[in-house]
Design an enzyme around this catalytic site. Structure first.
Site, PDB file in Angstrom:
ATOM      1  N   ARG A   1       0.822  -1.220   0.000  1.00  0.00           N
ATOM      2  CA  ARG A   1       0.000   0.000   0.000  1.00  0.00           C
ATOM      3  C   ARG A   1       0.854   1.268   0.000  1.00  0.00           C
ATOM      4  O   ARG A   1       0.442   2.311  -0.497  1.00  0.00           O
ATOM      5  CB  ARG A   1      -0.950  -0.015   1.200  1.00  0.00           C
ATOM      6  CG  ARG A   1      -1.898   1.128   1.183  1.00  0.00           C
ATOM      7  CD  ARG A   1      -3.029   1.154   2.211  1.00  0.00           C
ATOM      8  NE  ARG A   1      -3.094   0.114   3.173  1.00  0.00           N
ATOM      9  CZ  ARG A   1      -2.546   0.152   4.393  1.00  0.00           C
ATOM     10  NH1 ARG A   1      -1.819   1.195   4.771  1.00  0.00           N
ATOM     11  NH2 ARG A   1      -2.716  -0.845   5.231  1.00  0.00           N
TER      12      ARG A   1
ATOM     13  N   TYR B   1     -14.574  22.254 -11.726  1.00  0.00           N
ATOM     14  CA  TYR B   1     -15.069  20.972 -12.235  1.00  0.00           C
ATOM     15  C   TYR B   1     -16.218  20.491 -11.335  1.00  0.00           C
ATOM     16  O   TYR B   1     -16.089  20.508 -10.110  1.00  0.00           O
ATOM     17  CB  TYR B   1     -13.884  20.004 -12.202  1.00  0.00           C
ATOM     18  CG  TYR B   1     -14.134  18.611 -12.635  1.00  0.00           C
ATOM     19  CD1 TYR B   1     -14.651  18.327 -13.883  1.00  0.00           C
ATOM     20  CD2 TYR B   1     -13.809  17.552 -11.794  1.00  0.00           C
ATOM     21  CE1 TYR B   1     -14.853  17.015 -14.285  1.00  0.00           C
ATOM     22  CE2 TYR B   1     -13.996  16.239 -12.190  1.00  0.00           C
ATOM     23  CZ  TYR B   1     -14.525  15.982 -13.435  1.00  0.00           C
ATOM     24  OH  TYR B   1     -14.711  14.686 -13.815  1.00  0.00           O
TER      25      TYR B   1
ATOM     26  N   ASP C   1      -6.182  23.146  -9.299  1.00  0.00           N
ATOM     27  CA  ASP C   1      -6.353  22.049 -10.257  1.00  0.00           C
ATOM     28  C   ASP C   1      -5.676  22.505 -11.543  1.00  0.00           C
ATOM     29  O   ASP C   1      -6.177  23.382 -12.244  1.00  0.00           O
ATOM     30  CB  ASP C   1      -7.848  21.763 -10.462  1.00  0.00           C
ATOM     31  CG  ASP C   1      -8.087  20.565 -11.375  1.00  0.00           C
ATOM     32  OD1 ASP C   1      -7.224  20.293 -12.239  1.00  0.00           O
ATOM     33  OD2 ASP C   1      -9.141  19.912 -11.234  1.00  0.00           O
TER      34      ASP C   1
ATOM     35  N   LYS D   1      -5.855  12.503 -17.721  1.00  0.00           N
ATOM     36  CA  LYS D   1      -5.921  13.278 -18.979  1.00  0.00           C
ATOM     37  C   LYS D   1      -4.563  13.226 -19.680  1.00  0.00           C
ATOM     38  O   LYS D   1      -4.210  12.234 -20.254  1.00  0.00           O
ATOM     39  CB  LYS D   1      -6.370  14.723 -18.709  1.00  0.00           C
ATOM     40  CG  LYS D   1      -7.455  14.887 -17.643  1.00  0.00           C
ATOM     41  CD  LYS D   1      -8.747  14.213 -17.967  1.00  0.00           C
ATOM     42  CE  LYS D   1      -9.705  14.344 -16.790  1.00  0.00           C
ATOM     43  NZ  LYS D   1     -10.795  13.401 -16.827  1.00  0.00           N
TER      44      LYS D   1
HETATM   45  C1  LIG Z   1     -10.224  19.772 -14.554  1.00  0.00           C
HETATM   46  C2  LIG Z   1     -10.474  18.376 -14.072  1.00  0.00           C
HETATM   47  N1  LIG Z   1     -10.106  18.051 -12.824  1.00  0.00           N
HETATM   48  C3  LIG Z   1     -10.315  16.826 -12.335  1.00  0.00           C
HETATM   49  C4  LIG Z   1     -10.929  15.851 -13.092  1.00  0.00           C
HETATM   50  C5  LIG Z   1     -11.174  14.512 -12.489  1.00  0.00           C
HETATM   51  O1  LIG Z   1     -10.306  13.542 -12.975  1.00  0.00           O
HETATM   52  P1  LIG Z   1     -10.712  11.997 -12.982  1.00  0.00           P
HETATM   53  O2  LIG Z   1     -11.700  11.821 -14.084  1.00  0.00           O
HETATM   54  O3  LIG Z   1      -9.416  11.300 -13.172  1.00  0.00           O
HETATM   55  O4  LIG Z   1     -11.300  11.698 -11.640  1.00  0.00           O
HETATM   56  C6  LIG Z   1     -11.336  16.149 -14.379  1.00  0.00           C
HETATM   57  C7  LIG Z   1     -12.002  15.112 -15.223  1.00  0.00           C
HETATM   58  O5  LIG Z   1     -12.574  15.393 -16.245  1.00  0.00           O
HETATM   59  C8  LIG Z   1     -11.102  17.448 -14.887  1.00  0.00           C
HETATM   60  O6  LIG Z   1     -11.510  17.801 -16.129  1.00  0.00           O
END
Ligand SMILES: Cc1ncc(COP(=O)(O)O)c(C=O)c1O
Length: 395
Positions: free
Chosen positions: A60, A114, A186, A211
């Site tokens: 882990r 988001y 983010d 992404k």
């Molecule tokens: C700007 C942004 N942050 C976070 C996330 C979340 O990522 P995950 O889909 O890997 O949980 C996304 C997903 O589309 C995103 O566009």
């Protein structure tokens, strides 16, 4: 592999995290599948438990497969102390916030965030007694007017999801730091290659590695990279929640990372070509792309960012949801689906209106979010031209 702190990002991205003791001479750190780690003696086991990091102890806590990716992400952020990995971007957002906030604290959250980040604040932080207040993405240094005695953290996402407002991250960080408030970003859209966040004053920077880091739409992964003030709390919280990334996914993340620089440059060129063409079409009212002067916060993008990537939106000139669905359904080279950052192009109907609470959203028509993949932009433009010409004829 190298200790040279002056290496350029494209070199760093190839060499980072490939320590000889982890790779054993193989180019890519091998995939270590592990839960139990066996020790020769009780003394060895105790020594491993006592050592905080990078010592095999229990699956882990990771193996060289995960450490090598985490280390590489840290090396891409000058000024960072360390990185923790998560099974998704949403898990990374959640852990970053929980490493900072406690009951009674207040959080300032950007209004263009988001949607699942917003849902986490509402459904998890709220019941814990942590209040979230939303702010205008273009607030800049005026964020200080919203600080109260209880404000513990400011969360940014720049550019914003769906609508792409670029935030003045350095101004917000400076205002927050002056009041002892922690900053989180983010940074999934730009990645550290186009926006080294820690160097711009951010305390904790978050990537949905799903992404652009993974880059091939075949694994879920998240990361948080922190400065020295925040890293220990981040690591403690992460361990206490039992967060772990499987070695196969970590390995896919490392593989993607090695080509991130060249892929981002291609996404950038293709997306700019498509975005500039869209601006000329009568079926398009507005293009929301940080590198275009019409995008809110464009001058901040120009000042702070080292590039733009493949994700942006456009507003249709009139029409309704059915017209938008007709447009998206009939595109040949754009997939319809969530997420982005892979090599393939995507189109998604999106609507920010129900998501805004601090600011409104008004537009001339429905909004379409595009991810421009690695196809030849001429083919993508021809596809969009067919759809938009049809839309204009029927409008
Ligand atoms: C700007 C942004 N942050 C976070 C996330 C979340 O990522 P995950 O889909 O890997 O949980 C996304 C997903 O589309 C995103 O566009």
């Amino acid at each position: 592999m190298s200790d040279d702190k002056n290496l350029r990002p494209a070199t760093r991205i190839v060499e980072a995290g490939r320590r000889k003791e982890w790779t054993q001479g193989v180019v890519n750190t091998p995939v270590w599948r592990a839960s139990t780690i066996l020790f020769d003696t009780v003394a060895d086991l105790r020594a491993a438990v006592a050592s905080p990091n990078d010592r095999l102890y229990y699956g882990r806590r990771g193996t060289p497969t995960q450490w090598s990716l985490a280390d590489a992400l840290t090396e891409l952020e000058p000024g960072a102390a360390g990185t923790m990995l998560y099974p998704s971007g949403v898990a990374a957002v959640a852990m970053a916030l929980l490493s900072v906030l406690k009951p009674g604290d207040e959080l300032l959250m950007v209004d263009s965030t988001y949607e699942p980040t917003r849902a986490f604040c509402r459904n998890v932080l709220g019941p814990m007694g942590i209040a979230t207040h939303y702010y205008d993405p273009l607030a800049g240094a005026a964020i200080a007017d919203l600080f109260t005695e209880k404000t513990r953290a400011v969360f940014m996402e720049s550019p914003g999801s769906l609508t792409f407002e670029v935030q003045d991250v350095p101004a917000i960080c400076a205002a927050a730091k002056a009041c002892g408030i922690v900053t989180l970003l983010d940074n999934t859209w730009a990645t550290p290659l186009f926006f080294p966040a820690i160097g711009h004053g951010v305390d904790l920077t978050i990537l949905a590695c799903t992404k652009y880091v993974v880059g091939h739409s075949d694994a879920m992964l998240g990361s948080v990279t922190a400065n020295a003030e925040r890293f220990e709390a981040l690591r403690r919280t992460t361990h206490q929640f039992g967060q772990h990334v499987g070695p196969d996914d970590a390995s896919l993340g490392s593989r993607g990372l090695r080509t991130l620089d060249v892929r981002l440059r291609q996404h950038q060129a293709g997306a700019l070509e498509v975005a500039r063409w869209l601006e000329t079409h009568p079926g398009v009212a507005r293009v929301l792309h940080p590198a275009l002067p019409s995008c809110p916060g464009h001058e901040v993008w120009q000042r702070d960012f080292l590039g733009s990537t493949g994700l942006f939106s456009f507003v249709m000139a009139g029409g309704d949801d059915a017209a938008r669905a007709d447009l998206v359904d009939n595109l040949d080279h754009f997939g319809i689906g969530f997420s982005w950052g892979g090599y393939e192009s995507l189109a998604l109907p999106v609507d920010p209106r129900p998501l805004r609470t601090a600011t409104g959203w008004a537009a001339e028509g429905p909004l379409v979010r595009l991810h421009i993949g690695l196809e030849d932009p001429a083919d993508l433009i021809a596809d969009l031209r067919r759809g938009l010409d049809r839309f204009v004829e029927r409008r």
